[in-house]
Design a protein around this motif. Structure first.
Motif, PDB file in Angstrom:
ATOM      1  N   GLU A   1      28.220  45.134  37.393  1.00 44.42           N
ATOM      2  CA  GLU A   1      29.356  46.063  37.443  1.00 44.42           C
ATOM      3  C   GLU A   1      30.271  45.942  36.228  1.00 44.42           C
ATOM      4  OE1 GLU A   1      31.369  45.831  41.272  1.00 44.42           O
ATOM      5  OE2 GLU A   1      29.424  45.500  42.239  1.00 44.42           O
ATOM      6  N   LEU A   2      30.446  44.725  35.723  1.00 47.37           N
ATOM      7  CA  LEU A   2      31.397  44.543  34.622  1.00 47.37           C
ATOM      8  C   LEU A   2      30.718  44.525  33.248  1.00 47.37           C
ATOM      9  CD1 LEU A   2      33.793  41.765  36.071  1.00 47.37           C
ATOM     10  CD2 LEU A   2      33.946  44.254  36.331  1.00 47.37           C
TER      11      LEU A   2
ATOM     12  N   ASN B   1      37.405  37.155  35.307  1.00 42.07           N
ATOM     13  CA  ASN B   1      36.276  38.000  34.911  1.00 42.07           C
ATOM     14  C   ASN B   1      36.710  39.450  34.709  1.00 42.07           C
ATOM     15  OD1 ASN B   1      34.734  35.712  35.096  1.00 42.07           O
ATOM     16  ND2 ASN B   1      34.029  36.145  37.184  1.00 42.07           N
ATOM     17  N   ASP B   2      37.579  39.940  35.592  1.00 41.88           N
ATOM     18  CA  ASP B   2      38.066  41.310  35.446  1.00 41.88           C
ATOM     19  C   ASP B   2      38.864  41.445  34.145  1.00 41.88           C
ATOM     20  OD1 ASP B   2      36.849  41.838  37.849  1.00 41.88           O
ATOM     21  OD2 ASP B   2      38.693  41.944  39.027  1.00 41.88           O
TER      22      ASP B   2
ATOM     23  N   ALA C   1      36.428  41.484  31.202  1.00 38.59           N
ATOM     24  CA  ALA C   1      35.752  42.793  31.175  1.00 38.59           C
ATOM     25  C   ALA C   1      36.666  43.869  30.589  1.00 38.59           C
ATOM     26  CB  ALA C   1      35.303  43.176  32.584  1.00 38.59           C
ATOM     27  N   GLU C   2      37.952  43.786  30.899  1.00 32.66           N
ATOM     28  CA  GLU C   2      38.921  44.758  30.386  1.00 32.66           C
ATOM     29  C   GLU C   2      39.050  44.636  28.855  1.00 32.66           C
ATOM     30  OE1 GLU C   2      42.510  44.418  32.880  1.00 32.66           O
ATOM     31  OE2 GLU C   2      43.613  44.614  30.976  1.00 32.66           O
TER      32      GLU C   2
ATOM     33  N   GLN D   1      37.375  35.881  39.801  1.00 32.17           N
ATOM     34  CA  GLN D   1      37.378  37.343  39.699  1.00 32.17           C
ATOM     35  C   GLN D   1      38.520  37.844  38.821  1.00 32.17           C
ATOM     36  OE1 GLN D   1      37.081  38.434  43.874  1.00 32.17           O
ATOM     37  NE2 GLN D   1      34.848  38.635  43.687  1.00 32.17           N
TER      38      GLN D   1
ATOM     39  N   ARG E   1      35.886  46.060  27.356  1.00 32.06           N
ATOM     40  CA  ARG E   1      35.860  47.535  27.440  1.00 32.06           C
ATOM     41  C   ARG E   1      36.728  48.190  26.373  1.00 32.06           C
ATOM     42  NH1 ARG E   1      35.579  47.126  33.035  1.00 32.06           N
ATOM     43  NH2 ARG E   1      37.854  47.063  33.186  1.00 32.06           N
TER      44      ARG E   1
ATOM     45  N   ARG F   1      27.845  40.563  40.294  1.00 30.85           N
ATOM     46  CA  ARG F   1      28.911  41.563  40.113  1.00 30.85           C
ATOM     47  C   ARG F   1      29.290  41.671  38.631  1.00 30.85           C
ATOM     48  NH1 ARG F   1      34.731  42.364  39.953  1.00 30.85           N
ATOM     49  NH2 ARG F   1      35.017  40.194  39.334  1.00 30.85           N
ATOM     50  N   CYS F   2      29.443  40.507  38.000  1.00 31.49           N
ATOM     51  CA  CYS F   2      29.898  40.500  36.602  1.00 31.49           C
ATOM     52  C   CYS F   2      28.877  41.134  35.666  1.00 31.49           C
ATOM     53  CB  CYS F   2      30.196  39.067  36.161  1.00 31.49           C
ATOM     54  SG  CYS F   2      31.659  38.415  36.964  1.00 31.49           S
TER      55      CYS F   2
END
Ligand code: CO
Length: 349
Positions: A135-136, A97-98, A101-102, A94, A105, A131-132
């Protein structure tokens, strides 16, 4: 336009996970100069890395120099940690992955991303993939070529990709329309390869062929007809040994055709259609790339450079661009068309 499917990224800041989870074996980052860090496992230097691993601005400069429109970001395979406790592998996935994603973005026209999922627990892995993607906004996941034996999970065997336990992952990927990029790691035979970088030169191509054969013989593509899968490094040893694999299928069906009656060659390109799965273009040799195009079709060979590591192509796409015998249409497929289809990117840029 060029889309580079095979590039690796890490966050600049990474916690000491040995301390956090209470057992050893996780990668730590030691920044010893602004430009440079060491990936450490315990006291051992796993790899020296430079700021293009973590700094998007540096990546963009190098992409502009190589004419790369978009990089597909995925973690460095040593981070998979399929040997760890599932809850810890989920937590570290996570974080990775976060972070990806950042980065995406902040620059959605130049970067897109693939997740990491805790494959040692297929249900957790399927949920993190969901989730990825949902949501991401990641396009799918990068996974290893097998799941390590896991002493924390009471499993002493290694799972190959035909293992029925992995069904929830294939099923989730198919339902989500998520792309799966299979990258070799934890190389077969590595104990016998202490020198000469052999795990990378011999182990990785064998590992990738093992993954492809497992998915073909295990009927994974047959059971999940919409699942999109790509294999790194041109499919490793598989393309060159396909004749042997196909021959074996016919002479010893009692060994090879027990779970799937479809021949290995039936997964590859014909005059009318491309192959059932994808490979990247990272073979460093024009004759090898020609073989890939013949076996898979130009719609199934995706530019991949392994940026920013030394075994990769320093100028992404140079081999494809240098080949005078390819048509403009074939080059366009290899440089971006195949990637758009694999990642289900409707438009880029
Ligand atoms: Co790689």
């Amino acid at each position: 336009m060029k889309i580079d499917l095979h590039t690796h990224i890490l966050p600049r800041e990474w916690p000491d996970l040995d301390a956090k989870y209470g057992y050893a074996g996780f990668v730590r980052l030691e920044h010893y100069q602004p430009c440079c860090a060491r990936m450490m496992i315990g006291d051992r230097v796993f790899r020296e890395i430079t700021d293009n691993v973590w700094e998007p601005a540096r990546r963009l400069e190098e992409m502009d120099r190589a004419g790369v429109s978009m990089q597909v970001l995925s973690t460095v395979p040593v981070m998979f940690s399929y040997w760890a406790k599932p809850a810890d592998a989920l937590d570290l996935s996570q974080r990775l992955n976060d972070h990806i994603a950042e980065v995406v973005r902040a620059n959605p026209t130049r970067f897109t991303g693939l997740a990491t999922i805790p494959l040692q627990d297929p249900d957790l892995a399927a949920r993190e993939l969901e989730r990825c993607v949902r949501e991401l906004g990641l396009r799918g996941a990068q996974i290893g070529t097998h799941v390590d034996a896991n002493q924390h999970f009471g499993r002493i065997d290694t799972l190959n990709l035909d293992n029925a336990a992995l069904q929830p992952v294939w099923s989730a990927a198919e339902q989500l329309g998520a792309a799966i990029f299979v990258h070799p790691w934890d190389m077969v035979g590595k104990k016998r390869m202490p020198k000469y970088w052999l795990p990378w030169l011999v182990g990785m191509p064998a590992e990738t062929s093992l993954a492809i054969c497992s998915m073909i013989f295990g009927a994974v593509f047959a059971r999940f007809p919409k699942l999109r899968v790509a294999f790194a490094h041109g499919g490793g040893a598989f393309p060159f040994t396909l004749g042997r694999i196909e021959h074996a299928f016919h002479v010893r069906p009692d060994l090879c055709a027990i779970d799937n009656k479809a021949t290995p060659r039936s997964y590859l390109a014909t005059a009318d259609r491309p192959a059932r799965f994808y490979v990247d273009s990272l073979v460093h040799d024009p004759d090898a790339l020609r073989l890939l195009i013949k076996l898979f079709g130009s719609q199934r060979v995706v530019l991949g450079s392994d940026y920013p590591f030394p075994l990769g192509e320093p100028h992404a796409g140079e081999l494809i661009e240098s080949m005078t015998d390819l048509s403009a249409d074939e080059k366009a497929q290899l440089l971006f068309g195949a990637a758009q289809e694999f990642l289900a990117l409707d438009s880029v840029g």
